[in-house]
Design an enzyme around this catalytic site. Sequence first.
Site, mmCIF file in Angstrom:
data_model
loop_
_atom_site.group_PDB
_atom_site.id
_atom_site.type_symbol
_atom_site.label_atom_id
_atom_site.label_comp_id
_atom_site.label_asym_id
_atom_site.label_seq_id
_atom_site.Cartn_x
_atom_site.Cartn_y
_atom_site.Cartn_z
ATOM 1 C CG HIS A 147 -11.540 1.021 0.453
ATOM 2 N ND1 HIS A 147 -10.778 1.560 -0.548
ATOM 3 C CD2 HIS A 147 -10.796 1.135 1.582
ATOM 4 C CE1 HIS A 147 -9.629 1.996 -0.054
ATOM 5 N NE2 HIS A 147 -9.622 1.734 1.250
ATOM 6 C CB SER A 158 -0.899 0.005 1.242
ATOM 7 O OG SER A 158 -1.560 1.244 1.398
ATOM 8 C CE LYS A 216 -8.333 -3.186 -3.188
ATOM 9 N NZ LYS A 216 -9.048 -2.211 -2.333
ATOM 10 C CB THR A 232 -7.084 2.666 -4.434
ATOM 11 O OG1 THR A 232 -6.395 1.468 -4.058
ATOM 12 C CG2 THR A 232 -8.380 2.753 -3.656
ATOM 13 C CE1 TYR A 266 -6.228 4.349 -1.230
ATOM 14 C CE2 TYR A 266 -4.304 4.254 0.192
ATOM 15 C CZ TYR A 266 -5.566 3.825 -0.137
ATOM 16 O OH TYR A 266 -6.185 2.879 0.627
#
Length: 395
Positions: free
Chosen positions: A276, A107, A252, A156, A130
Amino acid sequence: MAVITTIEDLRVLAQRRVPRMFYEYVDSGSWTESTYRANADDFGGIGFRQRVAVNIEHRSTRTTMLGQPVAMPVALAPTGMTGMQHADGEILAARAAEAFGVPFTLSTVSICSIEDVAAHTKAPFWFQLYVMRDRDFIERLIDRAKAAGCSALMVTMDLQISGQRHKDIKNGLSAPPKLTLPNIANMMTKPRWCMGMLGTRRRTFGNIVGHAKGVDDIGSLAAWSAAQFDPRLSWDDVEWIKKRWGGKLVLKGVLDPEDARAARDTGADAIVVSNHGGRQLDGAISSIRALPDIVAAVGRDTEVWLDGGIRSGQDVIKAMALGAKGTLIGRPFLYGLGAMGEVGVRRALEVIAKEMDVTMALTGRTTVDRLDPSMLIPGSYPTGIGPYLPEPGGR
């Protein structure tokens, strides 16, 4: 706990060993948590047809994801603050995934940095991005993932703003944890966790602190993070990211067929059906209920994966039977990590693989490519919620 036979066993052990704020960061959803619960509950309603007198001697859970051979159609999902479940958590999870033969996804808001994970693993891992307002930071982050040899970039799409997660707010979630009296009292009951954290230097967001402009400590990080998630995210941004990255791209956070078509049209190599983990829009459809419509909308050119609600190998098989080409697991491996570190992640993967193997055998299936709706009890599984307008041209 002497014998671990289910993901639930790992969850119970993790709850004992991980400080409350970090355990509840994993084991919770947004608002009323209705979507969080539905993700798992809707899997539970799907039944299997048991078959007999089928030669099941030679079975295999092996397949591919993004053309990469995998031991089973499961990858470790990108999860924030993994290194707060257990010291050096991202490194340990990546090593367990590598040893087992499944992909690991790091992440953006990990505790261990891209470089940390790359230095402690041999196999390429995936990186999750992100989209922030600071585009210079995003460019550098993409370039760092390239330099680390990451083999896919996962963007994401469903976190333009953060859903309201009441437990995180009440617990004062932060990394490292704020040393309030309630937090100190709770951490004193978790000596294994505390000893691990005292033995590592990795206690804050390794991909951000020291890399984003003006972020040098936890105080400046909090202000930066609050202002950085970009509500302007658009498909044009995805095109820009794809060009900058130049490799395999996964999008995603897709729940709607129209968005799935748009994601496919950007040239994404895979789309992840995901809400999520029930942590964003409470009241959104569960991932497994959304899956059939997404598969129908996208067609065969783009892989469709599922994330959310998987707690067993049977859940993986149900998703595959309904058209997924792969799955992501977050909470199951985090429970294993919090319970027993690297060994716990490996145990979570073993549990899921064993459950897949036994279920395939008892439903008369020997390979992953033979998992389809005919192995499910008619009427027990979602077939699409429609009606949605057909795509122009009937693709």
